[in-house]
Design an enzyme around this catalytic site. Structure first.
Site, mmCIF file in Angstrom:
data_model
loop_
_atom_site.group_PDB
_atom_site.id
_atom_site.type_symbol
_atom_site.label_atom_id
_atom_site.label_comp_id
_atom_site.label_asym_id
_atom_site.label_seq_id
_atom_site.Cartn_x
_atom_site.Cartn_y
_atom_site.Cartn_z
ATOM 1 N N LYS A 1 -8.883 -35.263 -14.383
ATOM 2 C CA LYS A 1 -9.997 -33.627 -15.355
ATOM 3 C C LYS A 1 -10.056 -32.596 -14.720
ATOM 4 C CE LYS A 1 -14.775 -32.424 -15.194
ATOM 5 N NZ LYS A 1 -14.803 -31.993 -14.328
ATOM 6 N N ASN A 2 -10.173 -32.349 -12.982
ATOM 7 C CA ASN A 2 -10.667 -30.740 -13.263
ATOM 8 C C ASN A 2 -9.505 -30.542 -13.415
ATOM 9 O OD1 ASN A 2 -13.039 -31.477 -12.551
ATOM 10 N ND2 ASN A 2 -13.126 -31.614 -10.501
ATOM 11 N N CYS B 1 -22.345 -28.565 -15.339
ATOM 12 C CA CYS B 1 -23.006 -29.186 -14.003
ATOM 13 C C CYS B 1 -24.540 -28.489 -13.303
ATOM 14 C CB CYS B 1 -22.629 -30.372 -12.858
ATOM 15 S SG CYS B 1 -21.747 -31.694 -13.957
ATOM 16 N N ARG C 1 -23.608 -21.385 -9.655
ATOM 17 C CA ARG C 1 -22.489 -21.629 -9.793
ATOM 18 C C ARG C 1 -21.543 -19.960 -10.079
ATOM 19 N NH1 ARG C 1 -20.830 -27.412 -11.483
ATOM 20 N NH2 ARG C 1 -18.708 -26.577 -11.015
ATOM 21 N N PRO C 2 -21.674 -18.642 -9.305
ATOM 22 C CA PRO C 2 -21.897 -17.524 -9.553
ATOM 23 C C PRO C 2 -19.730 -17.350 -10.282
ATOM 24 C CG PRO C 2 -22.119 -17.302 -7.950
ATOM 25 C CD PRO C 2 -22.559 -19.500 -7.972
ATOM 26 N N ASP D 1 -17.370 -33.955 -4.678
ATOM 27 C CA ASP D 1 -17.653 -34.567 -5.849
ATOM 28 C C ASP D 1 -17.521 -35.652 -5.605
ATOM 29 O OD1 ASP D 1 -17.358 -31.529 -7.349
ATOM 30 O OD2 ASP D 1 -14.922 -32.765 -7.448
ATOM 31 N N ARG E 1 -18.428 -36.759 -19.139
ATOM 32 C CA ARG E 1 -17.383 -35.431 -19.623
ATOM 33 C C ARG E 1 -16.319 -36.003 -18.406
ATOM 34 N NH1 ARG E 1 -20.298 -31.686 -16.810
ATOM 35 N NH2 ARG E 1 -17.711 -30.673 -16.498
HETATM 36 N N1 EPU Z 1 -18.345 -19.799 -6.269
HETATM 37 C C1 EPU Z 1 -18.694 -18.081 -5.762
HETATM 38 N N2 EPU Z 1 -18.267 -17.814 -6.581
HETATM 39 C C2 EPU Z 1 -17.297 -17.419 -7.491
HETATM 40 C C3 EPU Z 1 -16.825 -18.869 -7.429
HETATM 41 C C4 EPU Z 1 -17.296 -20.033 -6.277
HETATM 42 O O1 EPU Z 1 -19.307 -18.113 -5.334
HETATM 43 O O2 EPU Z 1 -16.282 -16.334 -7.701
HETATM 44 C C5 EPU Z 1 -18.800 -20.596 -4.900
HETATM 45 C C6 EPU Z 1 -19.261 -21.768 -5.450
HETATM 46 O O3 EPU Z 1 -21.019 -21.395 -5.867
HETATM 47 C C7 EPU Z 1 -19.513 -23.093 -4.638
HETATM 48 C C8 EPU Z 1 -18.475 -22.452 -4.237
HETATM 49 O O4 EPU Z 1 -17.641 -21.530 -3.886
HETATM 50 O O5 EPU Z 1 -20.172 -22.622 -4.171
HETATM 51 C C9 EPU Z 1 -16.883 -23.685 -4.501
HETATM 52 O O6 EPU Z 1 -16.791 -23.003 -6.012
HETATM 53 P P1 EPU Z 1 -15.432 -23.921 -6.431
HETATM 54 O O7 EPU Z 1 -14.782 -22.443 -7.586
HETATM 55 O O8 EPU Z 1 -14.264 -23.683 -5.780
HETATM 56 O O9 EPU Z 1 -15.517 -24.217 -8.021
HETATM 57 P P2 EPU Z 1 -15.771 -24.660 -9.104
HETATM 58 O O10 EPU Z 1 -13.812 -24.053 -9.311
HETATM 59 O O11 EPU Z 1 -16.076 -24.001 -10.126
HETATM 60 C C10 EPU Z 1 -14.576 -27.059 -9.104
HETATM 61 C C11 EPU Z 1 -14.303 -27.998 -9.483
HETATM 62 C C12 EPU Z 1 -15.596 -28.890 -9.379
HETATM 63 C C13 EPU Z 1 -15.878 -28.990 -8.094
HETATM 64 C C14 EPU Z 1 -15.509 -27.641 -7.212
HETATM 65 C C15 EPU Z 1 -15.627 -27.873 -5.798
HETATM 66 C C16 EPU Z 1 -13.105 -28.106 -11.963
HETATM 67 C C17 EPU Z 1 -13.338 -27.605 -13.161
HETATM 68 N N3 EPU Z 1 -14.833 -28.113 -11.292
HETATM 69 O O12 EPU Z 1 -15.652 -26.444 -9.321
HETATM 70 O O13 EPU Z 1 -15.575 -29.695 -9.907
HETATM 71 O O14 EPU Z 1 -17.172 -29.569 -7.487
HETATM 72 O O15 EPU Z 1 -14.266 -27.048 -7.639
HETATM 73 O O16 EPU Z 1 -14.521 -28.771 -5.204
HETATM 74 O O17 EPU Z 1 -12.258 -27.371 -11.380
HETATM 75 C C18 EPU Z 1 -16.737 -32.111 -10.494
HETATM 76 O O18 EPU Z 1 -15.410 -33.151 -11.352
HETATM 77 O O19 EPU Z 1 -17.870 -33.353 -10.929
HETATM 78 C C19 EPU Z 1 -17.140 -30.849 -10.211
HETATM 79 C C20 EPU Z 1 -18.218 -30.077 -10.592
#
Ligand code: EPU
Length: 428
Positions: free
Chosen positions: A22-23, A116, A121-122, A304, A396
């Site tokens: 998915k990701n 979610c 989640r900035p 996750d 999803r």
């Molecule tokens: N963060 C910031 N600023 C940013 C981006 C992230 O502070 O600009 C923080 C987040 O708040 C969090 C951490 O950095 O505390 C990690 O966030 P990341 O950006 O890595 O997460 P993401 O890319 O939004 C993806 C997966 C998530 C998974 C996370 C961590 C996708 C679409 N989503 O999210 O997957 O939990 O990486 O591995 O790829 C799921 O599949 O259930 C899911 C939530």
């Protein structure tokens, strides 16, 4: 609206096949925008996030078909149509449309993402990257507007290791002028998958999968054919499920290297695991030892899988602690597990599980995707019937869930929600 019903306590055995990640899918599909000719992606999961992204590509003029896991995208008639509302709000990963559209059209307008609710989640690191490449970014009524006369390569240090920011900056940088260097990049396998697709389109990317990624911008990208990697979180969910309710379960279509942290932790608990080239066999453990888990960026234990793992931990002998260092509030499944007779306490970013508990079937609600997976596992472990609402979250991310679990001998089915239940959802 429907709910999921699960008859717990049935011994599960057999083979279950993992779908495409998915990701990765949610980044690969937007990446097709960057090419000038058609791309085909094979092995995509049949989940609502993929469907929503297909519709979004069509909304901007893409010619898209999706059949039997294979998506064809012809981007020739795509335009930089603003997408401030509507479908973009359905999934968090719609933020990848920002990087891809900015990279292709030098402009994008995308509603701030949904997805979610796991605490704050900035996307400040994504924006920092886009700005470093020369884009002007403004927030206008809940949508981000990105505009650039020209995108120019830059050195970008991520203050937080972020999967989304790493991929999004890669998408925006592949067609920029000159070299972009992403420092403190995330190393998740999905990043390598996206880099592989882009490289096969003609992009010049070095270092994906390490914490420094170098991208030399190119003028054009051509469509290609790509096979997606297997979903390591789905695989992990079924490994945990195998240990929770299985009498011998084999998980197929896995890259075992992606599962190392989970394999290590499950072995520490006493779960018998055999690892093959592309499959993992989970044996039955009579008792589970207590372990602690701390979620970390890849290759650490994935956030996750923290929620599904908590369900399994209700079987341990003793006390165990789960700490989520990635998300501060990914514990909404705990109250639901407690309804099922689990003995768990949350303290800040940690949950303390006191085991073993005999889980009992109950009416529970999935508040997010992996909470849903945790509750399905708990339902399979519990005595009696469990009803899970909030199915839209599970849909999803888990392709053919019912078919796959039925194949292992589970008794699990969907049922229409009653008027009274619908009323409760409306008032919640
Ligand atoms: N963060 C910031 N600023 C940013 C981006 C992230 O502070 O600009 C923080 C987040 O708040 C969090 C951490 O950095 O505390 C990690 O966030 P990341 O950006 O890595 O997460 P993401 O890319 O939004 C993806 C997966 C998530 C998974 C996370 C961590 C996708 C679409 N989503 O999210 O997957 O939990 O990486 O591995 O790829 C799921 O599949 O259930 C899911 C939530």
């Amino acid at each position: 609206m429907e709910k999921l019903k699960i008859e717990g306590g049935r011994p599960l055995s057999g083979t279950i096949k993992v779908s495409g990640a998915k990701n990765s899918a949610v980044a690969l599909i937007p990446a097709t925008i960057l090419a000038d000719t058609p791309t085909v992606i094979e092995g995509l999961p049949d989940i609502s996030d993929v469907q929503t992204l297909k519709e979004l590509l069509e909304e901007i003029g893409g010619d898209v078909s999706f059949d039997d896991g294979e998506m064809y995208v012809n981007p020739e008639n795509m335009v930089a149509m603003p997408l401030p509302n509507g479908r973009v709000k359905k999934l968090r990963a719609s933020y990848y449309l920002m990087g891809a559209m900015l990279g292709k059209f030098k402009k994008a307008a995308i509603g701030l993402p949904g997805g979610c609710h796991l605490g704050p989640r900035p996307i400040d690191q994504h924006i920092k990257g886009f700005e470093a490449l020369g884009a002007k970014v403004t927030n206008e009524q809940g949508a981000l507007y990105l505009r650039a006369d020209e995108l120019t390569g830059a050195r970008i240090y991520l203050d937080v290791v972020s999967v989304g920011a790493t991929i999004n900056i890669m998408l925006a940088a592949v067609r920029a002028k000159g070299q972009t260097i992403i420092e403190n990049a995330a190393k998740e396998p999905e990043i390598i998958d996206v880099a592989t697709l882009l490289t096969n389109m003609g992009a010049k990317i070095k270092g994906a999968g390490t914490n420094v990624i170098r991208i030399d911008g190119v003028d054009e990208l051509k469509g290609t054919r790509h096979t997606i990697i297997p979903d390591r979180i789905e695989a992990g969910t079924y490994m945990i499920l195998g240990a929770a309710a299985g009498h011998g379960v084999t998980i197929e279509n896995v890259i075992p290297l992606h599962m190392e942290s989970l394999i290590a932790k499950m072995r520490e608990m006493g779960v018998p695991i055999e690892v093959g080239d592309e499959e993992i066999h989970i044996g039955k453990a009579d008792t589970l030892q207590s372990i602690d888990i701390k979620t970390l960026v890849y290759p650490g234990f994935p956030t996750d899988l923290q929620q599904p793992m908590t369900s399994l931990m209700t079987k341990i002998q003793g006390t165990a602690m789960v700490t989520d260092t990635i998300y501060s509030a990914r514990f909404k499944h705990i109250d639901e597990l407690k309804r099922m007779n689990a003995n768990i306490k949350t303290e800040g970013r940690s949950a303390i599980v006191y085991g073993p508990s005999n889980l009992q079937g109950a009416r529970v609600k999935a508040s997010d995707l992996r909470a849903g997976a945790a509750l399905v596992i708990a339902g399979l472990m519990a005595d009696g019937i469990t009803e899970v609402t909030g199915l839209e979250h599970i849909d999803r991310g888990y392709s053919d869930l019912i078919e796959k679990l039925t194949g292992l001998g589970a008794n699990i089915w969907r049922e229409a929600m009653t008027e009274e239940e619908l009323e409760q959802v409306k008032n919640a």
